[in-house]
Write a protein that holds these residues in place. Structure first.
Motif, PDB file in Angstrom:
ATOM      1  N   VAL A 220      35.836  40.269  22.684  1.00 15.87           N
ATOM      2  CA  VAL A 220      34.727  40.975  22.616  1.00 15.87           C
ATOM      3  C   VAL A 220      34.183  41.551  23.608  1.00 15.87           C
ATOM      4  CG1 VAL A 220      33.774  39.004  20.915  1.00 15.87           C
ATOM      5  CG2 VAL A 220      33.731  38.907  23.548  1.00 15.87           C
ATOM      6  N   ASP A 221      33.511  42.930  23.623  1.00 16.56           N
ATOM      7  CA  ASP A 221      33.261  43.445  24.647  1.00 16.56           C
ATOM      8  C   ASP A 221      32.224  42.563  25.588  1.00 16.56           C
ATOM      9  OD1 ASP A 221      34.471  45.729  23.924  1.00 16.56           O
ATOM     10  OD2 ASP A 221      32.790  46.350  22.733  1.00 16.56           O
ATOM     11  N   GLY A 222      32.605  43.024  27.144  1.00 20.05           N
ATOM     12  CA  GLY A 222      31.858  42.399  28.163  1.00 20.05           C
ATOM     13  C   GLY A 222      31.813  43.058  29.585  1.00 20.05           C
ATOM     14  N   SER A 223      31.234  42.649  30.263  1.00 19.57           N
ATOM     15  CA  SER A 223      31.413  43.020  31.639  1.00 19.57           C
ATOM     16  C   SER A 223      32.860  43.234  32.192  1.00 19.57           C
ATOM     17  CB  SER A 223      30.380  42.380  32.593  1.00 19.57           C
ATOM     18  OG  SER A 223      29.257  42.387  32.252  1.00 19.57           O
ATOM     19  N   PRO A 224      33.403  44.562  32.756  1.00 19.31           N
ATOM     20  CA  PRO A 224      34.777  44.371  33.237  1.00 19.31           C
ATOM     21  C   PRO A 224      35.008  43.352  34.329  1.00 19.31           C
ATOM     22  CG  PRO A 224      33.481  46.433  33.828  1.00 19.31           C
ATOM     23  CD  PRO A 224      32.882  45.443  32.633  1.00 19.31           C
ATOM     24  N   ARG A 225      36.082  42.587  34.645  1.00 15.29           N
ATOM     25  CA  ARG A 225      36.337  41.958  35.504  1.00 15.29           C
ATOM     26  C   ARG A 225      36.994  42.897  36.687  1.00 15.29           C
ATOM     27  NH1 ARG A 225      38.984  36.572  34.491  1.00 15.29           N
ATOM     28  NH2 ARG A 225      40.781  38.037  34.178  1.00 15.29           N
ATOM     29  N   THR A 226      36.530  42.544  37.899  1.00 15.04           N
ATOM     30  CA  THR A 226      37.069  43.489  38.974  1.00 15.04           C
ATOM     31  C   THR A 226      37.855  42.376  40.143  1.00 15.04           C
ATOM     32  OG1 THR A 226      35.145  43.772  40.110  1.00 15.04           O
ATOM     33  CG2 THR A 226      35.674  45.526  38.681  1.00 15.04           C
ATOM     34  N   PHE A 227      38.796  42.771  40.574  1.00 10.00           N
ATOM     35  CA  PHE A 227      39.619  41.951  41.769  1.00 10.00           C
ATOM     36  C   PHE A 227      39.598  42.618  42.905  1.00 10.00           C
ATOM     37  CE2 PHE A 227      40.787  40.337  37.504  1.00 10.00           C
ATOM     38  CZ  PHE A 227      40.294  38.964  37.631  1.00 10.00           C
ATOM     39  N   GLY A 228      40.187  42.028  44.084  1.00 10.21           N
ATOM     40  CA  GLY A 228      40.582  42.842  45.139  1.00 10.21           C
ATOM     41  C   GLY A 228      39.389  43.066  46.101  1.00 10.21           C
ATOM     42  N   HIS A 229      39.573  43.802  46.976  1.00  4.51           N
ATOM     43  CA  HIS A 229      38.498  43.961  48.621  1.00  4.51           C
ATOM     44  C   HIS A 229      37.178  44.671  47.581  1.00  4.51           C
ATOM     45  CE1 HIS A 229      37.099  44.940  52.199  1.00  4.51           C
ATOM     46  NE2 HIS A 229      36.828  46.047  51.751  1.00  4.51           N
ATOM     47  N   ARG A 230      36.174  44.176  48.246  1.00  2.68           N
ATOM     48  CA  ARG A 230      34.946  44.406  47.784  1.00  2.68           C
ATOM     49  C   ARG A 230      34.098  44.905  48.874  1.00  2.68           C
ATOM     50  NH1 ARG A 230      31.389  43.960  43.067  1.00  2.68           N
ATOM     51  NH2 ARG A 230      29.132  44.091  43.874  1.00  2.68           N
ATOM     52  N   GLU A 231      33.488  46.157  48.978  1.00  5.34           N
ATOM     53  CA  GLU A 231      32.565  46.499  50.002  1.00  5.34           C
ATOM     54  C   GLU A 231      31.290  46.032  49.767  1.00  5.34           C
ATOM     55  OE1 GLU A 231      33.551  48.317  52.482  1.00  5.34           O
ATOM     56  OE2 GLU A 231      35.499  49.050  52.006  1.00  5.34           O
ATOM     57  N   ARG A 232      30.756  45.416  51.026  1.00  4.60           N
ATOM     58  CA  ARG A 232      29.152  45.026  50.929  1.00  4.60           C
ATOM     59  C   ARG A 232      28.409  46.181  50.229  1.00  4.60           C
ATOM     60  NH1 ARG A 232      26.508  42.427  56.232  1.00  4.60           N
ATOM     61  NH2 ARG A 232      28.310  41.126  55.862  1.00  4.60           N
ATOM     62  N   SER A 233      27.427  45.527  49.333  1.00  3.34           N
ATOM     63  CA  SER A 233      26.501  46.177  48.641  1.00  3.34           C
ATOM     64  C   SER A 233      25.489  47.012  49.473  1.00  3.34           C
ATOM     65  CB  SER A 233      26.011  45.610  47.255  1.00  3.34           C
ATOM     66  OG  SER A 233      27.002  45.248  46.546  1.00  3.34           O
TER      67      SER A 233
END
Length: 233
Positions: A220-233
């Motif tokens: 089912v469609d849903g929010s994509p999963r993201t991995f790896g480094h994340r910058e601070r919002s």
């Protein structure tokens, strides 16, 4: 409508007259018939090039049904890796009967997936222990298979996320016969019934379970999963 690929060794039906009498066109064909009215179905077998599970086939498959028995070791490790990655990406997987010993299921579970068994043609009653689960939709409290192979505990698998069916056999054994798992983004359902010398996949309730399971396992469609480094919002 889901795109479903049904995979079968397709050895017993060509080598054993007793099996051919029950499934003359192959177990995969009978399962395909159970699903074809509601889904877009194709089949693949062990002796097809790349076991019929090419990159293109898997990328276009929403749910893969896997039936195996005597030739688990003949499945190429590269194909197992390919299917494993697709499950993690979100492809649904139905693991049927003796496919509990498949390389694929053992890798996904991380255990031996061993159990006890006996071929005696006895009665099996499957109790619906999670009647609110979508796979149990339209079923009563239980259903019976008059002749089947016994599978008994202990079943060396991780504790299921949800257990839909528990089986009781005439010898007194019980077994977790409908186990739901999530691996990565993929939904997995292990369903015990399906021995090759009994017409299990002609049983209307079994066919209903297969249809329900495909619906449940379809991505089912849903929010994509993201991995790896994340910058601070």
């Amino acid at each position: 409508m889901a795109a479903v690929t049904i995979w079968n060794e397709y050895r017993h039906e060509r080598e054993d007259e007793a099996v051919a009498a029950v499934y003359p066109d192959g177990i995969h064909a009978t399962i395909a018939d159970a699903l074809a009215d509601e889904h877009d179905v194709q089949t693949a077998t062990l002796d097809d090039p790349e076991h019929g599970l090419t990159v293109d086939v898997l990328e276009s498959t929403d749910v893969l049904c896997w039936w195996g028995h005597d030739a688990h070791d003949e499945v190429d490790d590269a194909v197992v890796e390919r299917v494993h990655e697709r499950v993690l990406e979100g492809m649904g997987l139905l693991v049927l009967h003796s496919a509990h010993y498949s390389k694929l299921f053992k890798r996904l579970m991380g255990t031996s997936c061993s159990l006890q068994w006996r071929e005696d043609g006895g009665l099996e009653r499957l109790w619906v222990v999670d009647p609110g689960h979508p796979i149990a939709d339209g079923l009563g409290a239980w259903f019976e298979l008059p002749e089947t192979e016994m599978y008994g505990e202990p079943f060396d698998v991780p504790e299921p996320d949800r257990l839909v069916f528990t089986s009781w056999f005439e010898g007194g054994e019980v077994f977790r016969s409908g186990c739901c798992y999530r691996r990565g983004s993929g939904r997995i359902f292990y369903f015990r019934p399906g021995h090759e010398t009994y017409p299990i996949y002609e049983h209307e309730t079994v066919r209903r379970v297969l249809r329900n399971a495909v619906d449940w396992a379809t991505p089912v469609d849903g929010s994509p999963r993201t991995f790896g480094h994340r910058e601070r919002s």
